[in-house]
Design a protein around this motif. Structure first.
Motif, mmCIF file in Angstrom:
data_model
loop_
_atom_site.group_PDB
_atom_site.id
_atom_site.type_symbol
_atom_site.label_atom_id
_atom_site.label_comp_id
_atom_site.label_asym_id
_atom_site.label_seq_id
_atom_site.Cartn_x
_atom_site.Cartn_y
_atom_site.Cartn_z
ATOM 1 N N LYS A 81 0.843 -1.191 0.000
ATOM 2 C CA LYS A 81 0.000 0.000 0.000
ATOM 3 C C LYS A 81 0.877 1.239 0.000
ATOM 4 O O LYS A 81 1.853 1.311 0.747
ATOM 5 C CB LYS A 81 -0.929 0.006 1.216
ATOM 6 C CG LYS A 81 -1.950 1.144 1.190
ATOM 7 C CD LYS A 81 -2.969 1.011 2.326
ATOM 8 C CE LYS A 81 -4.053 2.062 2.200
ATOM 9 N NZ LYS A 81 -5.081 1.940 3.257
ATOM 10 N N LYS A 83 0.935 5.778 -0.580
ATOM 11 C CA LYS A 83 0.333 7.077 -0.878
ATOM 12 C C LYS A 83 1.357 7.831 -1.715
ATOM 13 O O LYS A 83 2.500 8.014 -1.282
ATOM 14 C CB LYS A 83 0.009 7.856 0.395
ATOM 15 C CG LYS A 83 -0.609 9.230 0.110
ATOM 16 C CD LYS A 83 -0.771 10.071 1.369
ATOM 17 C CE LYS A 83 -1.938 9.566 2.205
ATOM 18 N NZ LYS A 83 -2.201 10.494 3.366
ATOM 19 N N THR A 178 -3.983 7.017 -3.185
ATOM 20 C CA THR A 178 -3.521 5.781 -2.559
ATOM 21 C C THR A 178 -3.754 4.602 -3.496
ATOM 22 O O THR A 178 -4.749 4.545 -4.212
ATOM 23 C CB THR A 178 -4.244 5.500 -1.220
ATOM 24 O OG1 THR A 178 -5.647 5.386 -1.461
ATOM 25 C CG2 THR A 178 -3.972 6.605 -0.220
ATOM 26 N N GLU A 180 -3.462 0.269 -3.370
ATOM 27 C CA GLU A 180 -3.211 -0.931 -2.577
ATOM 28 C C GLU A 180 -3.311 -2.155 -3.481
ATOM 29 O O GLU A 180 -4.192 -2.243 -4.336
ATOM 30 C CB GLU A 180 -4.217 -1.050 -1.430
ATOM 31 C CG GLU A 180 -3.906 -2.198 -0.492
ATOM 32 C CD GLU A 180 -4.663 -2.132 0.817
ATOM 33 O OE1 GLU A 180 -4.387 -2.976 1.693
ATOM 34 O OE2 GLU A 180 -5.528 -1.236 0.966
#
Length: 241
Positions: A81, A83, A178, A180
């Protein structure tokens, strides 16, 4: 980033922990303290690594620090994950932004698989490439050309082909977003901004279970245009298994 012999500059642990003071890394991977981000910068050079025509500044996952021979399978699963944000990128002669691969899952042959098919390295195809593509997020995976291929035949790189790709609807542009990636046995799920999802659960993903894998993240710049470059900011990056 490749050196003049076409081999990548690789900075291993523990040196990578002090990358901000590493003279080789400084132009390509550095801290922007005002933004609280690690910046990955890439642009074309005269040198490139063996398996690509493009240059890159990337992190490569290592389950055991300094060791590339220990990786994970889909059955074992994994999660990445991040950002991130496209900080800056040039345009081509048509005025369109250059593309950048920002995350990957790369396949890898075990030493036994490598020797079995007579390869000289452990490279296997990337089952996942995530692109920043003209302000949107595009995902590419692999499909097996012949679903009846033997367990040995599917180890060869030319047994696999690119799929048609998938575009997420929302435009991220130059804003933070973001991403993931969730991997479980026979399944790969990509999530953008916790609101859009793309799931892969086909026979091709199940067949991919024969390979070991590792995550990559950073800036794999998809242009050889003179003067072109891209800068990608990573604010958070977390990997778990």
């Amino acid at each position: 980033m490749a050196n003049e012999k076409g081999r990548p500059y690789e900075i291993d642990p523990p040196e990578i922990l002090d990358f901000a003071n590493n003279e080789i890394a400084k132009p390509y991977m550095y801290i922007d303290s005002t933004k609280g981000a690690i910046v990955f910068r890439a642009m074309p050079t005269d040198s490139k690594t063996k398996n690509t025509k493009y240059t890159r500044s990337e992190l490569r996952e290592q389950l055991v620090p300094g060791e590339n021979n220990v990786n994970w399978t889909f059955k074992q699963g994994g999660n990445m994950k991040g950002k991130l944000q496209m900080e800056d990128v040039t345009r081509d002669s048509d005025g369109k932004y250059h593309r950048v691969i920002i995350m990957q899952i790369h396949g890898r042959l075990t030493n036994e698989q490598r020797d079995l098919i007579g390869e000289d390295d452990n490279n296997a195809p990337p089952i996942l490439k995530i692109y920043w593509d003209k302000g949107k997020i595009r995902v590419k995976s692999k499909v097996l050309k012949n679903l009846n291929a033997s367990d040995t035949e599917i180890l060869h790189e030319d047994a696999w082909d690119d799929d048609d790709g998938f575009n997420f609807e929302q435009e991220v542009g130059f804003k933070k977003f973001t991403l993931e990636v969730q991997v479980t046995d026979g399944k790969m799920l990509i999530i953008l901004n916790n609101t859009e999802f793309k799931s892969y659960e086909s026979i091709h993903i199940k067949k991919w279970g024969v390979f070991e894998n590792y995550f990559k993240a950073g800036n794999y710049f998809q242009s050889r245009d003179e003067g072109a470059f891209a800068k990608v900011n990573f604010y958070e990056l977390e990997v778990s298994h």
